[in-house]
Design an enzyme around this catalytic site. Structure first.
Site, mmCIF file in Angstrom:
data_model
loop_
_atom_site.group_PDB
_atom_site.id
_atom_site.type_symbol
_atom_site.label_atom_id
_atom_site.label_comp_id
_atom_site.label_asym_id
_atom_site.label_seq_id
_atom_site.Cartn_x
_atom_site.Cartn_y
_atom_site.Cartn_z
ATOM 1 N N CYS A 128 -9.216 -2.814 10.867
ATOM 2 C CA CYS A 128 -10.427 -2.034 11.146
ATOM 3 C C CYS A 128 -11.692 -2.828 10.802
ATOM 4 O O CYS A 128 -11.987 -3.797 11.498
ATOM 5 C CB CYS A 128 -10.348 -0.690 10.423
ATOM 6 S SG CYS A 128 -11.396 0.554 11.184
ATOM 7 N N HIS B 288 -4.705 1.780 10.227
ATOM 8 C CA HIS B 288 -4.510 2.027 8.797
ATOM 9 C C HIS B 288 -3.177 2.740 8.651
ATOM 10 O O HIS B 288 -2.417 2.871 9.602
ATOM 11 C CB HIS B 288 -5.601 2.959 8.254
ATOM 12 C CG HIS B 288 -6.977 2.403 8.292
ATOM 13 N ND1 HIS B 288 -7.433 1.489 7.379
ATOM 14 C CD2 HIS B 288 -8.026 2.667 9.106
ATOM 15 C CE1 HIS B 288 -8.706 1.214 7.641
ATOM 16 N NE2 HIS B 288 -9.088 1.904 8.685
#
Ligand code: GLN
Length: 249
Positions: free
Chosen positions: A95, A191
C-alpha cells in the site's frame, strides 16, 4: 545472503505499519526458522538510516502524513537500499510502501511525495477510497491471494512493468490489476497482513533469498486462506449484486 543469518528488515514500523503489516516480518522469520535457518527480525526506527545489510526490506502501509515522513527517510537511504538490491535483497512493499517504491504519489491535498523509483509506477489519489476484502489472481505460479485494502491511491505502472496479478474482487491499482512483480520484488495493495494470509507468497519471497525451501505443513494457514477466499468472494458477489440493482454494472 551476506552471512548465515537471514535479516528481515521491518522499515519504520511506527510510520508504515497499518493493519498489522508487522505480521509479514514475523511470518518470514518464523517460516525460515521452522526450516532450520537462523533468522532475525531487524526493526529500523524512523529516526535511523535504513541499513544496506538486510536480506528482505518490508515497507508497510500508512496514511498520507506518516507516508510523507517515511518517504523522506527512504529517499535519504536510497543508495544503501540500491546496494542491498544489487547484492540480492528482496522487497515486499504494501500500500503506502508500494506507492513509495514507485516514482511518486500525488496526494489529494496537492502534495507530491517522491518515492524511491525502484519500479516504474506513479500513484494519484482518487475517489472513492477502495476499502474491503480484495482477491487477486497472480500472474504466475502462485495460488489466488486474499487481503484487505484501504487506500485512495490509484497506481499506474509503466509499460515495462507487470502487475502482481488480476483483481477478482476489490480495487487494487484501480485498473483491474494489483501491485507489481519484479525480480525479487513484490508491491501490492494487500494488507491482511498479506503473508500470514498467503503462505505461498511468503515462501516465494524467502526462496528468492534462501534458495530451495524444504516443504512445511501449512494446513492451518491454508484453512485461513480458504475462509478468507470465501469472505472475499462473498464481498465480490455482494458488490456485483448492488451494482446491478443500482444500474452501475
Ligand atoms: N495513503 C495511501 C492511500 O490512501 C496509502 C494508504 C494505506 O497504506 N493504507 O492511498
Amino acid at each position: 545472503m551476506s552471512d548465515s543469518t537471514l535479516r528481515v528488515g521491518l522499515i519504520y514500523p511506527e510510520l508504515l505499519g497499518t493493519y498489522g503489516d508487522r505480521g509479514n516480518a514475523v511470518v518470514l522469520v518464523q517460516r525460515a526458522r521452522w526450516r532450520g535457518h537462523d533468522a532475525e527480525l531487524v526493526e529500523v526506527p524512523a529516526s535511523e538510516p535504513i541499513p544496506d545489510s538486510l536480506d528482505v526490506y518490508l515497507f508497510g502501509g500508512g496514511e498520507d502524513d506518516p507516508q510523507s515522513m517515511a518517504a523522506a527517510g527512504m529517499r535519504a537511504s536510497a543508495a544503501g537500499i540500491g546496494r542491498a538490491r544489487d547484492n540480492g535483497a528482496a522487497v515486499l512493499a504494501v500500500c503506502a510502501g508500494f506507492q513509495l517504491i514507485g516514482h511518486r504519489y500525488d496526494t489529494g491535498d496537492g502534495e507530491s511525495i517522491d518515492g524511491l523509483g525502484l519500479v516504474d509506477a506513479v500513484t494519484r489519489a482518487g475517489s472513492p477510497r477502495l476499502i474491503g476484502e480484495i482477491v487477486v489472481e497472480p500472474a504466475e505460479g502462485l495460488p489466488i491471494l486474499t487481503g484487505f485494502e484501504n487506500h485512495g491511491g490509484r497506481t499506474t505502472l509503466g509499460a515495462g512493468e507487470r502487475p502482481l496479478g488480476r483483481v477478482l474482487t476489490g480495487g487494487g491499482n484501480g485498473d483491474g490489476s494489483d501491485g507489481v512483480l519484479r525480480d525479487r520484488l513484490v508491491g501490492t495493495y494487500l494488507h491482511g497482513p498479506v503473508l500470514p494470509r498467503n503462505p505461498a507468497l511468503a515462501d516465494r519471497l524467502l526462496s528468492w533469498v534462501l534458495g530451495d525451501l524444504a516443504p512445511l505443513d501449512s494446513a492451518l494457514e491454508e484453512k485461513l486462506r480458504a475462509q478468507q477466499l470465501d469472505a472475499g468472494s462473498a464481498a465480490g458477489l455482494r458488490k456485483w449484486w448492488q451494482d446491478r440493482r443500482l444500474g452501475r454494472g
